[in-house]
Design an enzyme around this catalytic site. Structure first.
Site, PDB file in Angstrom:
ATOM      1  N   HIS A   1      15.954  87.772  62.968  1.00  0.00           N
ATOM      2  CA  HIS A   1      17.054  87.802  63.932  1.00  0.00           C
ATOM      3  C   HIS A   1      17.241  86.389  64.464  1.00  0.00           C
ATOM      4  O   HIS A   1      16.346  85.845  65.129  1.00  0.00           O
ATOM      5  CB  HIS A   1      16.723  88.784  65.069  1.00  0.00           C
ATOM      6  CG  HIS A   1      17.906  89.150  65.918  1.00  0.00           C
ATOM      7  ND1 HIS A   1      18.535  88.248  66.742  1.00  0.00           N
ATOM      8  CD2 HIS A   1      18.570  90.332  66.074  1.00  0.00           C
ATOM      9  CE1 HIS A   1      19.535  88.845  67.369  1.00  0.00           C
ATOM     10  NE2 HIS A   1      19.576  90.113  66.974  1.00  0.00           N
TER      11      HIS A   1
ATOM     12  N   SER B   1      23.564  89.609  71.547  1.00  0.00           N
ATOM     13  CA  SER B   1      23.700  88.496  70.604  1.00  0.00           C
ATOM     14  C   SER B   1      25.159  88.115  70.353  1.00  0.00           C
ATOM     15  O   SER B   1      25.493  86.930  70.233  1.00  0.00           O
ATOM     16  CB  SER B   1      23.033  88.865  69.269  1.00  0.00           C
ATOM     17  OG  SER B   1      21.659  89.076  69.444  1.00  0.00           O
TER      18      SER B   1
ATOM     19  N   HIS C   1      65.680  74.745  40.514  1.00  0.00           N
ATOM     20  CA  HIS C   1      65.063  75.254  39.279  1.00  0.00           C
ATOM     21  C   HIS C   1      64.530  74.111  38.405  1.00  0.00           C
ATOM     22  O   HIS C   1      64.351  74.278  37.198  1.00  0.00           O
ATOM     23  CB  HIS C   1      66.061  76.090  38.463  1.00  0.00           C
ATOM     24  CG  HIS C   1      66.690  77.197  39.237  1.00  0.00           C
ATOM     25  ND1 HIS C   1      66.093  78.419  39.420  1.00  0.00           N
ATOM     26  CD2 HIS C   1      67.869  77.252  39.908  1.00  0.00           C
ATOM     27  CE1 HIS C   1      66.876  79.197  40.155  1.00  0.00           C
ATOM     28  NE2 HIS C   1      67.952  78.509  40.476  1.00  0.00           N
TER      29      HIS C   1
ATOM     30  N   SER D   1      41.783  57.971  32.426  1.00  0.00           N
ATOM     31  CA  SER D   1      41.312  58.862  31.364  1.00  0.00           C
ATOM     32  C   SER D   1      40.141  58.214  30.646  1.00  0.00           C
ATOM     33  O   SER D   1      40.131  56.999  30.427  1.00  0.00           O
ATOM     34  CB  SER D   1      42.449  59.140  30.372  1.00  0.00           C
ATOM     35  OG  SER D   1      41.952  59.723  29.179  1.00  0.00           O
TER      36      SER D   1
END
Length: 433
Positions: free
Chosen positions: A71, A97, A144, A265
Site C-alpha cells: 500500500h 488514501s 481535396h 537518409s
C-alpha cells in the site's frame, strides 16, 4: 514516458520526489486546519511542518516499506513516522488514501497545464510573427489536395493561430475542471473529518473544493481534461501534415530547417525529409490514445475502486510530457520554417489560369447566362487546360459563346490575382484584433 520525447521541467512534476512532497503538504495543511479547529495540538501541527520542510523523502525506503505493506500511502506514512516522531500520530486523521492521491493528481495536472499553457503562448507568438511576415505572400489554396483558388501563406498561419488560440481557451477550462480538492474521508461523507479541513486545504493549494466526492474525485473531470489534450494533439497534427504536404518534392513550397551536418537518409545522401513534422504526427497519435482510457475511468464501482489508478499512472505523466514536447517542437518548426515564395508562384500558375474559373462562371451568370449553361461553358474550356495544357484565358477568348456575353477586357479583368487578397486585412483583424 520516453526520455527522447520529454523535457525536464514537465518530467519533474511527475517524479516520485515531487509526488511525495505534495503528499506531505496536503497532510500538513490538513493538520494546520485541524489545529485551528482544536482537533489536534497547534504545536504538533507546527512540528510536522518544521520537520517535513527539511526532510528529504527517501524514495528507496518508501518502496522498501511498500513491498511489505502493499500500500503506497501507508508506506509513505510509515516513512514519515520514522523521522517525524510522536507527532506523526496526528497525521492523516480521518482521511483516506484517495484524499491524498486524488488531490495530488489534480495538483500535478494543474502544474502540468501551466506549462502547457506557456507552450501554447510560445507557439502563438511564433505563428503570429510568421503570419504577418507572409501576410501578402500569394499561394494556392487547395481542396481535396487539388488547386482551388489563391490565398496567402499568412492566412494559413493565421488559421493555425486561431486554432491554437481556441486550444489555449479550452485548456484553461480544462485546468479549472481538474482544480478540485477532496478531503472527505471514507466514502466521502466527512464522518471522521470536518468539511472545514477540506476547505482549508483547497485554499492553501489554490484549488476548489470538490462539490461531492464518493471517496474519489469524479473521473468525468479527468476525462474532459484528457479529451482536451487530445484535441490539442489533433491541432498539432493538422499543422504538421500541412507542412509535410507542402514539403513534398513536387510541391516544395516550405521546408523544415535542415541543419549543418544533418543527414536525411542512410542510403540516399540527397534526402531532406520532414522528420520533425512526421514525428509530431506520431506523438499526436499517442496523446489521443490516452483519451479513451480516461473516459473508461469514469465508470467506477459504487463509491470507489482502483481500476482507474493504474491507468492514471500512465496517462497523467505520458500525455502531459508528450504534449509538452510536441508543442515545443512545433514552435521550433514554425520559427525555423523555410518558405519558398517563388515555388508558390510556379505552382500557382501550373495550370495556366484555371484557378480563376469561378470568377468567369460568376461573370457569365451575372451577365444573364443560366448557371447550368455558364458552368458547362467554363468547364469545357477548363478541361482543355487540365487535359491538354492549354492556356485557360486563351481558350475562353476563342470561345464564341463566351465572347457573345463578355468582352476581352472583361475576361482579362477576371484573371486579376489581387482580387483574391482584397479581404486579407479583414481576416487578420478578426484573428489578431
Amino acid at each position: 514516458m520516453i526520455t527522447r520525447y520529454s523535457r525536464p521541467e514537465m518530467v519533474a512534476i511527475w517524479s516520485s520526489e515531487t509526488k511525495y512532497r505534495i503528499w506531505f503538504e496536503i497532510e500538513a495543511h490538513a493538520c494546520d486546519a485541524m489545529a485551528q479547529l482544536g482537533i489536534i495540538p497547534k504545536e504538533a501541527a507546527k512540528t510536522i511542518w518544521e520537520k517535513g520542510a527539511i526532510a528529504k523523502f527517501n524514495v528507496s525506503r518508501i518502496n522498501e516499506i511498500e513491498t511489505i505493506t502493499k500500500h503506497d500511502v501507508i508506506a509513505f506514512l510509515t516513512h514519515l513516522a520514522e523521522f517525524m516522531g510522536p507527532e506523526s500520530r496526528f497525521i492523516h486523521q480521518g482521511m483516506t488514501s484517495s484524499d491524498i492521491l486524488d488531490t495530488t493528481l489534480n495538483v500535478q495536472l494543474m502544474r502540468a497545464t501551466d506549462i502547457l499553457l506557456q507552450d501554447i503562448d510560445h507557439l502563438l507568438a511564433a505563428l503570429k510573427k510568421r503570419a504577418f511576415e507572409h501576410k501578402e505572400t500569394i499561394t494556392i489554396g487547395r481542396s481535396h489536395g487539388i488547386h482551388a483558388e489563391p490565398t496567402t501563406f499568412g492566412i494559413k498561419f493565421a488559421f493555425a493561430y486561431a486554432e491554437f488560440a481556441r486550444c489555449h481557451k479550452r485548456l484553461l477550462t480544462a485546468r479549472e475542471e481538474i482544480s478540485t480538492c477532496a478531503i472527505s474521508g471514507a466514502v466521502g461523507t466527512f464522518a471522521n473529518i470536518d468539511p472545514r479541513v477540506e476547505k482549508y486545504v483547497a485554499k492553501a493549494l489554490g484549488m476548489h473544493i470538490e462539490t461531492i466526492s464518493t471517496q474519489v474525485i469524479p473521473r468525468d473531470r479527468h476525462a474532459m481534461f484528457f479529451a482536451t489534450l487530445g484535441i490539442i494533439a489533433s491541432s498539432i497534427e493538422r499543422l504538421a501534415i500541412e507542412i509535410r504536404h507542402l514539403q513534398r518534392t513536387e510541391v516544395l513550397e516550405v521546408e523544415e530547417y535542415f541543419s549543418s551536418g544533418q543527414k536525411g537518409s542512410s542510403a540516399m545522401p540527397h534526402k531532406r525529409n520532414p522528420v520533425l513534422t512526421e514525428n509530431l504526427t506520431g506523438l499526436a497519435r499517442m496523446v489521443r490514445a490516452f483519451v479513451i482510457p480516461a473516459m473508461e475511468n469514469v465508470a467506477l464501482w459504487h463509491e470507489r475502486d482502483i481500476s482507474h489508478s493504474s491507468v492514471e499512472r500512465y496517462i497523467g505523466p505520458d500525455a502531459t510530457i508528450t504534449l509538452d514536447f510536441a508543442l515545443a517542437r512545433l514552435t521550433s518548426v514554425i520559427e525555423n520554417l523555410i518558405i519558398y515564395p517563388e515555388n508558390m508562384k510556379k505552382n500557382l500558375n501550373k495550370f495556366c489560369g484555371l484557378i480563376y474559373s469561378q470568377r468567369v462562371l460568376l461573370a457569365l451568370t451575372q451577365a444573364g447566362t443560366s448557371r447550368e449553361d455558364a458552368y458547362q461553358i467554363v468547364q469545357r474550356n477548363a478541361m482543355k487546360a487540365w487535359e491538354q495544357g492549354k492556356n485557360f484565358l486563351e481558350e475562353l477568348l476563342r470561345d464564341e459563346d463566351v465572347l457573345k456575353i463578355l468582352s476581352e477586357a472583361e475576361l482579362r479583368e477576371k484573371f486579376d490575382l489581387s482580387y483574391h487578397t482584397k479581404h486579407v486585412d479583414t481576416i487578420f483583424e478578426r484573428v489578431f484584433g
